[in-house]
Design a protein around this motif. Structure first.
Motif, PDB file in Angstrom:
ATOM      1  N   GLN A   1      39.414  34.660  37.195  1.00  0.00           N
ATOM      2  CA  GLN A   1      38.489  35.632  37.754  1.00  0.00           C
ATOM      3  C   GLN A   1      37.531  36.055  36.656  1.00  0.00           C
ATOM      4  O   GLN A   1      37.945  36.559  35.627  1.00  0.00           O
ATOM      5  N   THR A   2      36.257  35.810  36.902  1.00  0.00           N
ATOM      6  CA  THR A   2      35.259  36.152  35.900  1.00  0.00           C
ATOM      7  C   THR A   2      34.975  37.654  35.940  1.00  0.00           C
ATOM      8  O   THR A   2      35.252  38.325  36.940  1.00  0.00           O
TER       9      THR A   2
ATOM     10  N   GLY B   1      33.986  39.370  39.059  1.00  0.00           N
ATOM     11  CA  GLY B   1      32.964  38.427  39.513  1.00  0.00           C
ATOM     12  C   GLY B   1      33.589  37.401  40.442  1.00  0.00           C
ATOM     13  O   GLY B   1      34.434  37.714  41.274  1.00  0.00           O
ATOM     14  N   LYS B   2      33.225  36.149  40.248  1.00  0.00           N
ATOM     15  CA  LYS B   2      33.717  35.071  41.105  1.00  0.00           C
ATOM     16  C   LYS B   2      35.152  34.689  40.753  1.00  0.00           C
ATOM     17  O   LYS B   2      35.555  34.728  39.601  1.00  0.00           O
ATOM     18  N   THR B   3      35.872  34.313  41.778  1.00  0.00           N
ATOM     19  CA  THR B   3      37.208  33.761  41.586  1.00  0.00           C
ATOM     20  C   THR B   3      37.089  32.250  41.629  1.00  0.00           C
ATOM     21  O   THR B   3      36.522  31.691  42.558  1.00  0.00           O
ATOM     22  N   ILE B   4      37.626  31.595  40.619  1.00  0.00           N
ATOM     23  CA  ILE B   4      37.558  30.143  40.507  1.00  0.00           C
ATOM     24  C   ILE B   4      38.975  29.601  40.527  1.00  0.00           C
ATOM     25  O   ILE B   4      39.803  29.957  39.673  1.00  0.00           O
TER      26      ILE B   4
ATOM     27  N   TYR C   1      40.526  26.897  47.811  1.00  0.00           N
ATOM     28  CA  TYR C   1      41.369  28.060  47.516  1.00  0.00           C
ATOM     29  C   TYR C   1      42.811  27.724  47.880  1.00  0.00           C
ATOM     30  O   TYR C   1      43.079  26.732  48.548  1.00  0.00           O
TER      31      TYR C   1
END
Length: 161
Positions: free
Chosen positions: A44-45, A60-63, A156
Motif C-alpha cells: 500500500q503506497t 494511496g494505491k493498493t498493489i 486482487y
C-alpha cells in the motif's frame, strides 16, 4: 493484586498451519502438478499531503504483488503443454496475435489444509495471468526432476475464510 485468568494459564490447544498442507486449483493445470507457491502479498503506497509546514500521509494505491508457482514437469500430462495452452490464450507465437483478457485471465483458488485434510482457509486470486514462465534447467550431471517456474500477476486476492 493481579487476577489470573484461567484461559491464560491453562493449556490451550494450538495447531499451527504448515507450509506443505495446501491444494491449488487452476483451470487447465492438474492440482497434483503443483509443487509449491509463493506467499500472497500486497503493498500500500502512501500519499503525502503538504499543508504549510506539516506533512501528513493517507493511503494511496493498493498493489497486489506477483506470486510465483513451481510445477512438476511430468511426462504425461506434460506441465509445459498445460502452461503453453494458457500462454497461447494471451499470445500466439506463430502469428503474433494477442488474446482478449476474458480468455487469458483466470480465477485461481487455493486452500490451506488442516492436519486431517479439512479446508481451513480459502484464497481466490481474481484475474490471474502468466507474466513469466521458466520451463526448467537441464543438466547431464543431475538426477533432479525438471520444474516449471511461473510468475503470475492478478487483480486482487480475496481471503474467503
Amino acid at each position: 493484586m493481579a487476577v489470573l485468568n484461567p484461559n491464560e494459564i491453562m493449556f490451550t490447544a494450538f495447531e499451527p498451519k504448515v507450509q506443505n498442507r495446501f491444494i491449488l486449483y487452476v483451470d487447465g493445470i492438474p492440482s497434483y502438478l503443483v509443487k509449491g507457491m509463493g506467499a500472497i502479498s500486497l503493498t500500500q503506497t502512501a500519499v503525502a499531503l503538504n499543508h504549510i509546514n506539516v506533512q501528513r500521509y493517507v493511503k494511496g494505491k493498493t498493489i497486489w504483488n506477483t506470486v510465483t508457482f513451481t510445477l512438476f514437469e511430468a511426462i504425461t500430462p506434460a506441465g509445459s503443454q498445460q502452461v503453453m495452452e494458457w500462454v497461447r490464450q494471451s499470445h500466439e507465437s506463430l502469428t503474433g496475435r494477442d488474446g482478449y483478457a476474458a480468455f487469458y485471465k483466470k480465477d485461481i483458488t487455493f486452500y490451506l489444509l488442516g492436519p486431517v485434510g479439512d479446508k481451513i482457509e480459502q484464497w481466490t486470486l481474481k484475474g490471474a495471468f502468466i507474466t513469466s514462465a521458466n520451463f526448467g534447467e537441464l543438466d547431464w550431471a543431475s538426477n533432479d526432476p525438471v520444474s516449471i517456474e511461473l510468475t503470475l500477476a492478478y487483480d486482487y486476492a480475496i481471503l474467503e475464510y
